[in-house]
Scaffold this active site. Structure first.
Site, PDB file in Angstrom:
ATOM      1  N   ARG A 293       0.846  -1.194   0.000  1.00  0.00           N
ATOM      2  CA  ARG A 293       0.000   0.000   0.000  1.00  0.00           C
ATOM      3  C   ARG A 293       0.885   1.249   0.000  1.00  0.00           C
ATOM      4  O   ARG A 293       2.069   1.186   0.322  1.00  0.00           O
ATOM      5  CB  ARG A 293      -0.911   0.007   1.228  1.00  0.00           C
ATOM      6  CG  ARG A 293      -1.872  -1.174   1.304  1.00  0.00           C
ATOM      7  CD  ARG A 293      -2.666  -1.141   2.598  1.00  0.00           C
ATOM      8  NE  ARG A 293      -3.622  -2.239   2.687  1.00  0.00           N
ATOM      9  CZ  ARG A 293      -3.362  -3.427   3.233  1.00  0.00           C
ATOM     10  NH1 ARG A 293      -2.145  -3.667   3.754  1.00  0.00           N
ATOM     11  NH2 ARG A 293      -4.291  -4.368   3.273  1.00  0.00           N
TER      12      ARG A 293
ATOM     13  N   ARG B  43      -1.425  -1.903  -6.858  1.00  0.00           N
ATOM     14  CA  ARG B  43      -1.637  -3.035  -5.939  1.00  0.00           C
ATOM     15  C   ARG B  43      -2.682  -3.986  -6.526  1.00  0.00           C
ATOM     16  O   ARG B  43      -2.520  -5.205  -6.487  1.00  0.00           O
ATOM     17  CB  ARG B  43      -2.071  -2.492  -4.573  1.00  0.00           C
ATOM     18  CG  ARG B  43      -2.452  -3.563  -3.542  1.00  0.00           C
ATOM     19  CD  ARG B  43      -2.732  -2.868  -2.205  1.00  0.00           C
ATOM     20  NE  ARG B  43      -3.499  -3.689  -1.287  1.00  0.00           N
ATOM     21  CZ  ARG B  43      -2.978  -4.562  -0.431  1.00  0.00           C
ATOM     22  NH1 ARG B  43      -1.676  -4.745  -0.409  1.00  0.00           N
ATOM     23  NH2 ARG B  43      -3.749  -5.255   0.389  1.00  0.00           N
TER      24      ARG B  43
ATOM     25  N   TYR C 188     -10.535 -10.038  -7.019  1.00  0.00           N
ATOM     26  CA  TYR C 188      -9.683 -10.050  -8.207  1.00  0.00           C
ATOM     27  C   TYR C 188     -10.040 -11.182  -9.159  1.00  0.00           C
ATOM     28  O   TYR C 188      -9.697 -11.123 -10.342  1.00  0.00           O
ATOM     29  CB  TYR C 188      -8.213 -10.120  -7.790  1.00  0.00           C
ATOM     30  CG  TYR C 188      -7.816  -8.935  -6.945  1.00  0.00           C
ATOM     31  CD1 TYR C 188      -7.747  -7.665  -7.501  1.00  0.00           C
ATOM     32  CD2 TYR C 188      -7.562  -9.071  -5.585  1.00  0.00           C
ATOM     33  CE1 TYR C 188      -7.424  -6.562  -6.727  1.00  0.00           C
ATOM     34  CE2 TYR C 188      -7.240  -7.975  -4.809  1.00  0.00           C
ATOM     35  CZ  TYR C 188      -7.170  -6.725  -5.380  1.00  0.00           C
ATOM     36  OH  TYR C 188      -6.866  -5.635  -4.619  1.00  0.00           O
TER      37      TYR C 188
ATOM     38  N   HIS D 187      -4.317  -9.593   3.352  1.00  0.00           N
ATOM     39  CA  HIS D 187      -5.753  -9.650   3.622  1.00  0.00           C
ATOM     40  C   HIS D 187      -6.033 -10.661   4.730  1.00  0.00           C
ATOM     41  O   HIS D 187      -5.530 -11.782   4.682  1.00  0.00           O
ATOM     42  CB  HIS D 187      -6.525 -10.070   2.370  1.00  0.00           C
ATOM     43  CG  HIS D 187      -6.577  -9.015   1.319  1.00  0.00           C
ATOM     44  ND1 HIS D 187      -6.855  -9.289  -0.017  1.00  0.00           N
ATOM     45  CD2 HIS D 187      -6.378  -7.674   1.374  1.00  0.00           C
ATOM     46  CE1 HIS D 187      -6.836  -8.167  -0.709  1.00  0.00           C
ATOM     47  NE2 HIS D 187      -6.539  -7.173   0.107  1.00  0.00           N
TER      48      HIS D 187
ATOM     49  N   LYS E 173      -1.935  -2.749   7.481  1.00  0.00           N
ATOM     50  CA  LYS E 173      -3.326  -2.549   7.869  1.00  0.00           C
ATOM     51  C   LYS E 173      -3.733  -3.628   8.866  1.00  0.00           C
ATOM     52  O   LYS E 173      -3.497  -4.814   8.648  1.00  0.00           O
ATOM     53  CB  LYS E 173      -4.219  -2.607   6.631  1.00  0.00           C
ATOM     54  CG  LYS E 173      -5.634  -2.091   6.859  1.00  0.00           C
ATOM     55  CD  LYS E 173      -6.374  -2.016   5.547  1.00  0.00           C
ATOM     56  CE  LYS E 173      -7.770  -1.438   5.743  1.00  0.00           C
ATOM     57  NZ  LYS E 173      -8.494  -1.354   4.439  1.00  0.00           N
TER      58      LYS E 173
ATOM     59  N   HIS F 294      -2.976   2.754  -5.467  1.00  0.00           N
ATOM     60  CA  HIS F 294      -3.645   1.493  -5.155  1.00  0.00           C
ATOM     61  C   HIS F 294      -3.957   0.689  -6.416  1.00  0.00           C
ATOM     62  O   HIS F 294      -4.099  -0.542  -6.349  1.00  0.00           O
ATOM     63  CB  HIS F 294      -4.931   1.768  -4.371  1.00  0.00           C
ATOM     64  CG  HIS F 294      -5.202   0.763  -3.301  1.00  0.00           C
ATOM     65  ND1 HIS F 294      -4.439   0.652  -2.154  1.00  0.00           N
ATOM     66  CD2 HIS F 294      -6.150  -0.210  -3.211  1.00  0.00           C
ATOM     67  CE1 HIS F 294      -4.915  -0.327  -1.409  1.00  0.00           C
ATOM     68  NE2 HIS F 294      -5.950  -0.875  -2.030  1.00  0.00           N
TER      69      HIS F 294
END
Length: 319
Positions: free
Chosen positions: A136, A270, A302, A293, A161, A267
């Protein structure tokens, strides 16, 4: 209760005590002030959780905010009641903003290269990291010297994150420029030592746990700012990383010059990283770990990119 009121300052103090990011502090304080102004509270004792539902519904119905914005406001108020007022907040049944699932914008390799051709270091290297590692934007800016392993060709992403660490790949195309940036960062460090400003910001109170580490070279930022600045929280003068706005400005200019007619942000690269890995046959669990994630459902978006339009269906017009 204004911005500089003792109550808002107490909110900031509690946020800082819990080691939340400065961006989170600004966001939470913004929504708490909006909540207070909307209900015209005169003192903290007037604040009641019964008004949260009304406020969140107001955001959805009257302000037409997105689901993410409404959730952002909800998280700020949840923090307010849990950690500042110590009041339980239950049975929130606000009208929810209508959620729209959007398929992320992804680029093909020629489009990425067209943008890269319009960028100079270090901004080109930042885009290469976003595309080549899935990092990120702020993970790239907060990259420290110690977290790059050139021998193993890997990068440790610290406190991503959700405060999670992960390991991702180090793209070969970035090695030379990252090496140069590290040398430059160490030169800045030597200048700061001579001038008495050699400390660097340490994450989550590690400066108290390891009191001398803030002066150690390996904690320095790879993308160090050319000038020192004043820390807005502590008032300490020291060298931070480059400001994200500088990068964003350069990226917008590069996208315009490239002629790529897509809405592109950091982003986007990414998203492109994840999609191209899946296209290359990597399993979704591997991609999930590289992206950081916590839930594979987040990564599955995706697969929708891979299955849309002509990628999965032959148009009748082409038969």
């Amino acid at each position: 209760m204004k911005n500089g009121s003792p109550f808002i300052q107490s909110v900031k103090d509690i946020i800082r005590a819990r080691h939340l990011a400065l961006a989170t502090e600004k966001t939470y304080c913004y929504w708490i002030r909006c909540f207070i102004r909307h209900h015209k509270y005169q003192s903290p004792s007037d604040i009641t959780p019964d008004d949260v539902t009304l406020f969140l519904s107001h955001l959805a119905v009257n302000k037409h905010v997105s689901p993410n914005t409404q959730n952002q406001a909800f998280n700020a108020l949840l923090f307010l009641f849990r950690h500042v007022l110590d009041i339980p907040m239950e049975n929130i049944s606000a009208i929810r903003a209508k959620e729209t699932r959007r398929i992320p914008v992804v680029l093909n390799t020629s489009e990425v290269n067209a943008v890269l051709a319009e960028l100079n270091p270090p901004f080109k290297t930042m885009v290469q990291l976003a595309w080549g590692t899935g990092m990120r934007k702020m993970e790239i800016f907060r990259l420290r010297i110690k977290d790059i392993d050139f021998e193993r060709r890997s990068i440790i992403v610290r406190e991503g994150k959700g405060r999670k660490d992960r390991v991702t790949v180090l793209p070969e195309c970035t090695v030379a420029e990252l090496t140069r940036k590290i040398r430059q960062s160490l030169q800045y460090h030597n200048i700061d030592v001579e001038e008495g400003f050699s400390s660097v910001e340490m994450p989550y109170a590690l400066d108290k746990k390891y009191p001398n580490q803030e002066y150690n070279q390996h904690w320095k930022y790879v993308f160090a700012a050319p000038r020192r600045g004043i820390d807005p929280r502590t008032g300490i003068e020291r060298r931070h990383h480059l400001h994200p706005s500088t990068f964003e400005k350069q990226l917008r200019r590069a996208v315009r010059a490239s002629g790529v007619l897509k809405k592109i942000s950091c982003h986007t690269f990414r998203h492109t990283f994840a999609t191209q890995l899946l296209e290359s046959g990597y399993d979704i669990r591997t991609v999930q770990e590289l992206l950081g994630h916590s839930d594979v459902k987040t990564t599955q978006i995706y697969t929708h990119v891979l299955n849309r339009g002509g990628n999965a269906v032959i148009s009748p017009a082409d038969r």
